[in-house]
Scaffold this motif. Structure first.
Motif, mmCIF file in Angstrom:
data_model
loop_
_atom_site.group_PDB
_atom_site.id
_atom_site.type_symbol
_atom_site.label_atom_id
_atom_site.label_comp_id
_atom_site.label_asym_id
_atom_site.label_seq_id
_atom_site.Cartn_x
_atom_site.Cartn_y
_atom_site.Cartn_z
ATOM 1 N N ASN A 40 13.662 30.768 63.630
ATOM 2 C CA ASN A 40 14.779 30.447 64.566
ATOM 3 C C ASN A 40 16.099 30.469 63.546
ATOM 4 O O ASN A 40 16.820 29.275 63.924
ATOM 5 C CB ASN A 40 14.215 28.780 64.773
ATOM 6 C CG ASN A 40 14.886 28.534 65.902
ATOM 7 O OD1 ASN A 40 15.288 29.197 66.886
ATOM 8 N ND2 ASN A 40 15.134 26.987 65.998
ATOM 9 N N LEU A 41 16.167 31.664 63.333
ATOM 10 C CA LEU A 41 17.719 32.005 62.916
ATOM 11 C C LEU A 41 18.350 32.813 63.885
ATOM 12 O O LEU A 41 17.868 33.860 64.021
ATOM 13 C CB LEU A 41 17.409 32.604 61.645
ATOM 14 C CG LEU A 41 16.752 31.909 60.679
ATOM 15 C CD1 LEU A 41 16.351 32.542 59.247
ATOM 16 C CD2 LEU A 41 17.153 30.498 60.274
ATOM 17 N N THR A 42 19.516 32.402 64.478
ATOM 18 C CA THR A 42 20.125 33.070 65.489
ATOM 19 C C THR A 42 21.758 33.351 65.311
ATOM 20 O O THR A 42 22.314 34.407 65.448
ATOM 21 C CB THR A 42 20.156 32.567 66.893
ATOM 22 O OG1 THR A 42 20.702 31.070 66.869
ATOM 23 C CG2 THR A 42 18.643 32.261 67.390
ATOM 24 N N THR A 43 22.096 32.512 64.370
ATOM 25 C CA THR A 43 23.579 32.497 64.155
ATOM 26 C C THR A 43 23.885 32.793 62.632
ATOM 27 O O THR A 43 22.771 32.706 61.801
ATOM 28 C CB THR A 43 24.383 31.261 64.418
ATOM 29 O OG1 THR A 43 24.209 30.355 63.527
ATOM 30 C CG2 THR A 43 24.094 30.841 65.895
ATOM 31 N N ASP A 91 25.452 31.163 60.581
ATOM 32 C CA ASP A 91 25.509 29.668 59.845
ATOM 33 C C ASP A 91 24.047 29.648 59.648
ATOM 34 O O ASP A 91 23.576 28.775 58.551
ATOM 35 C CB ASP A 91 26.106 28.647 60.623
ATOM 36 C CG ASP A 91 27.480 28.721 60.742
ATOM 37 O OD1 ASP A 91 28.240 29.382 59.640
ATOM 38 O OD2 ASP A 91 28.354 28.173 61.456
ATOM 39 N N GLU A 92 23.172 29.672 60.686
ATOM 40 C CA GLU A 92 21.758 29.498 60.519
ATOM 41 C C GLU A 92 21.191 30.282 59.306
ATOM 42 O O GLU A 92 20.478 29.933 58.637
ATOM 43 C CB GLU A 92 21.155 29.511 61.706
ATOM 44 C CG GLU A 92 21.364 28.458 62.699
ATOM 45 C CD GLU A 92 20.790 28.736 64.112
ATOM 46 O OE1 GLU A 92 20.812 27.717 64.920
ATOM 47 O OE2 GLU A 92 20.373 29.982 64.533
ATOM 48 N N TYR A 93 21.567 31.564 59.302
ATOM 49 C CA TYR A 93 21.008 32.413 58.509
ATOM 50 C C TYR A 93 21.591 31.580 56.929
ATOM 51 O O TYR A 93 20.753 31.983 55.931
ATOM 52 C CB TYR A 93 21.469 33.871 58.304
ATOM 53 C CG TYR A 93 20.662 34.428 59.429
ATOM 54 C CD1 TYR A 93 19.739 35.327 59.098
ATOM 55 C CD2 TYR A 93 20.875 34.756 60.691
ATOM 56 C CE1 TYR A 93 18.578 36.063 59.757
ATOM 57 C CE2 TYR A 93 20.252 35.440 61.598
ATOM 58 C CZ TYR A 93 19.089 36.230 61.152
ATOM 59 O OH TYR A 93 18.244 36.683 62.194
ATOM 60 N N ASN A 143 22.457 28.669 55.964
ATOM 61 C CA ASN A 143 21.957 27.490 55.535
ATOM 62 C C ASN A 143 20.209 27.668 55.349
ATOM 63 O O ASN A 143 20.162 27.184 54.202
ATOM 64 C CB ASN A 143 21.685 26.513 56.816
ATOM 65 C CG ASN A 143 23.247 26.155 57.339
ATOM 66 O OD1 ASN A 143 24.337 26.413 56.260
ATOM 67 N ND2 ASN A 143 23.423 25.683 58.427
ATOM 68 N N PHE A 144 19.727 28.467 55.833
ATOM 69 C CA PHE A 144 18.497 28.835 55.524
ATOM 70 C C PHE A 144 18.289 29.412 54.205
ATOM 71 O O PHE A 144 17.518 28.912 53.158
ATOM 72 C CB PHE A 144 17.614 29.733 56.322
ATOM 73 C CG PHE A 144 16.391 30.182 56.343
ATOM 74 C CD1 PHE A 144 15.028 29.236 56.637
ATOM 75 C CD2 PHE A 144 15.955 31.310 55.586
ATOM 76 C CE1 PHE A 144 13.953 29.580 56.414
ATOM 77 C CE2 PHE A 144 14.657 31.744 55.304
ATOM 78 C CZ PHE A 144 13.643 30.883 55.805
ATOM 79 N N SER A 155 19.367 26.825 51.393
ATOM 80 C CA SER A 155 18.087 25.970 51.154
ATOM 81 C C SER A 155 17.189 26.315 49.949
ATOM 82 O O SER A 155 16.665 25.728 49.184
ATOM 83 C CB SER A 155 17.538 25.325 52.408
ATOM 84 O OG SER A 155 16.826 26.261 53.023
#
Length: 683
Positions: free
Chosen positions: A124-127, A129-131, A133-134, A137
């Motif tokens: 569920n990575l679309t932006t 920022d999400e990439y 943060n993933f 982590s």
């Protein structure tokens, strides 16, 4: 295809693109061998020879393994499909795409992922920022909850997890097992569970296979595609895409060509055009240059070695093309060749040609016309040496492929299991006894065994098995068939059979040759000494030469059935004590250099209260740290030897810590006495 292109000029970006005259003529000559050819050729002659549809559409142009066929004769790299760029003239590369490929990958992942798909639905990575943060982590867990992380391969794993590979318009996820292997390789701490839970979301079918495992290095003569795939070094910059990622055709200074005259093809697999050093551009200029040198060699030199003279001329005319770089013959190598091949008055002119060659970044002297390969090695023709047993085995080990050319036979390791200790490589079929199939070999062996058991006295099958195997399976050595010698067979029969079955066995022996055959080194009465390894054919070698990645046995038995635990990657301070060790010390759970160093320090601190000779201390510590790898077995120091060493070194007042270490060592199948006996005498 040709008629369509002739009738309908291609419309490309608003310009009319006619079929090229030469392409049309090639097509006609390929497709039409009858009397209608003249008319078709007359049509072709009306076509232009400039600014036209080039010969890439020739009907004899197949596409390579990792290439995509545009459907009109043009081939493009497989990774050029569905990447939002039209690379086929016909546009076929962007039709019927399940997904679109993109090269928009963060810099730290671009090394591993040439093309990917967006978004990553699995996690569920679309932006952006999400990439980010993933990735952050996972990096936090690796740095804070794992030990012994290999950062390079950790990055490789995270990148492949976040960015599914886009290959020919399909999404290729990282395989679950590959991900799990990577986690277990990179993370030995408590963070492993979370990372493994991420891996479990990945598919186990139709995914990126384990060829990209982080423990997969490329071989000596191989090129790394950057994504785990390895290809032969000569496949780089040869105008063919062999890497899935296309890396083999990127950043090429020159393009390689295999268009070398037949007399030079033996020496030069790939070259560059033209030869600027000697101003050779046309076939006639190459021919004249070669003829002029040949004239001098034949008329102004004495004692010319024709083979090496040809070698030298070929290497002078055709610079080697290796991994996209032009590699000229070295000046010194050329001069050595001239002095070796020409002892007459023509030498001065040839030396003047040599002086034009470079003395740096050139084809080194390993290709000197005086090859020096070791015993049991084969000279490849370009200076490389390989083990004899790799000759004519169906695998290319020489860079110039000479190990698989001019083979009178092809070697095979397909022998009955009971014969594998005696015969590593053989030839098929056995024409002397008419044996073609496994059943025929088994029947032949059983018939002899029956005779030996029922019609011979003084029978010892442990010796006869070797003879039967060598009778059935001629050795394959240097690509030639080497049968058992007739007299060796007869001696063997007379040594093991004293009954009425001898006549039948001798009749079989009489079918064997008495020349060009396996000599008496295979006598069954030959035993190897202490600390020697029997190759199974009568040859004996040192035990430490077993499983050391070098072929010392003629039949290659010293490198067969190796568990690949031996290595000589041992710290300098222990290298003279331990020649070969295993990759890890399982007894004390030592897996990396840091753990070895800490354990070594703790032992040396414990010995600090003892009056120990520095050499003996080093001997003891090294033998505890590094299990001996002998005959491919892990051989630890014996418990009693360790205790004796500690007691003698510390005058009977050893610490409990050292005794505890010794007690963990085995008391069987171990080094029972110090190898360095001259330095260490227990009273």
């Amino acid at each position: 295809m040709g008629v369509c292109n002739m009738m309908f000029p291609r419309c490309l970006q608003g310009f009319e693109l006619q079929l090229c005259r030469n392409t049309c003529l090639d097509g006609v000559r390929y497709s039409c061998n009858g009397e209608g050819r003249d008319y078709l050729e007359s049509l072709c002659m009306k076509l232009p020879d400039e600014e036209c549809l080039p010969a890439i559409e020739s009907p004899v142009q197949p596409c390579g393994e990792h290439e995509f066929s545009c459907g009109d004769g043009q081939c493009i790299p497989g990774l050029g499909v569905c990447n939002n760029k039209y690379e086929c003239l016909s546009g076929a590369d962007e039709e019927e795409c399940d997904v679109k490929c993109s090269a928009e990958v963060p810099a730290e992942c671009a090394e591993f992922i040439p093309y990917t798909t967006y978004p990553n639905k699995l996690f569920n990575l679309t932006t952006e920022d999400e990439y980010g943060n993933f990735s952050a982590s996972i990096e936090f867990i690796l740095r804070n909850n794992c030990t012994d992380v290999d950062e390079y391969w950790a990055t490789w794993g995270v990148c492949n997890m976040m960015f599914p590979r886009c290959l020919q318009g399909f999404e290729l996820q990282l395989c679950r097992n590959t991900c799990l292997d990577g986690v277990r390789y990179s993370c030995n701490g408590e963070g492993r569970d979370y990372l493994e839970s991420l891996c479990m979301k990945l598919p186990d079918e139709e995914c990126l296979p384990a060829i990209e495992s982080p423990v997969q290095p490329c071989g000596e003569h191989e090129f790394s595609c950057g994504d785990g795939q390895c290809i032969p070094g000569l496949g780089v910059c040869n105008n063919k895409y062999e890497c899935l990622s296309g890396a083999d055709e990127k950043e090429c200074d020159v393009k390689c060509s295999a268009e070398v005259p037949a007399e030079c093809a033996e020496f030069i697999p790939y070259t560059t055009y033209p030869n600027k050093l000697f101003n050779l551009t046309t076939e006639d200029e190459y021919g004249n240059f070669s003829a002029s040198i040949e004239f001098i060699l034949r008329n102004n030199c004495t004692d010319v070695d024709e083979y090496w003279a040809t070698w030298g001329v070929c290497n002078m005319m055709f610079p080697r093309c290796l991994q996209g770089f032009e590699l000229q013959l070295c000046r010194n190598t050329c001069l050595d060749g001239v002095r070796y091949s020409c002892n007459g008055e023509g030498r001065d002119y040839l030396e003047s040609l040599c002086m034009k060659l470079p003395d740096e970044e050139c084809l080194p002297a390993i290709e000197s016309p005086v090859p020096h390969c070791a015993d049991h090695e084969f000279y490849c023709g370009d200076g490389q040496c390989i083990p004899d047993v790799k000759l004519c085995d169906g695998v290319f080990d020489c860079c110039d492929f000479s190990d698989e050319s001019q083979c009178s036979t092809v070697c095979s390791d397909n022998v009955l299991q009971e014969c594998s200790p005696f015969v590593s490589y053989t030839t098929h079929p056995n024409t002397m006894f008419g044996l073609n199939s496994t059943d025929e070999y088994e029947t032949f062996a059983a018939s002899i065994k029956t005779v030996l058991q029922n019609n011979c006295s003084g029978f010892d099958y442990s010796h006869s098995a070797r003879g039967v195997c060598l009778m059935m399976y001629p050795l394959c050595l240097l690509g030639h068939e080497v049968p058992l010698c007739r007299h060796v067979c007869l001696d063997g029969v007379r040594g093991i059979c004293h009954g009425e079955g001898r006549d039948y066995l001798e009749s079989l022996c009489m079918k064997l040759p008495e020349q060009d055959c396996l000599p008496v080194i295979d006598s069954p009465a030959h035993y190897c000494g202490d600390h020697e390894f029997s190759c199974g054919d009568g040859q004996c070698i040192e035990t430490l030469a077993v499983c050391d990645y070098k072929f010392d046995c003629l039949n290659g038995q010293d490198e067969v059935n190796c568990l690949e635990v031996c290595n000589n990657n041992i710290p300098f301070e222990c290298s003279d004590v331990i020649p070969y060790s295993s990759h890890s010390n399982q007894l004390f759970n030592l897996n990396n250099s840091m753990q070895y160093a800490n354990f070594s320090s703790s032992i040396q601190v414990a010995f600090s209260n003892c009056s120990v000779d520095p050499y003996l201390l080093r001997w003891g510590v090294c033998n505890i740290l590094y299990p001996r790898c002998l005959l491919d077995f892990e051989l630890y120091l014996c418990r009693s030897t360790c205790l004796d060493f500690v007691n003698v070194s510390c005058n009977g007042t050893s610490t409990g810590y050292l005794q505890d270490i010794c007690m963990q060592l085995p008391d069987k199948d171990c080094i029972s006495e110090p190898i360095e006996y001259d330095y260490f005498l227990i009273p």
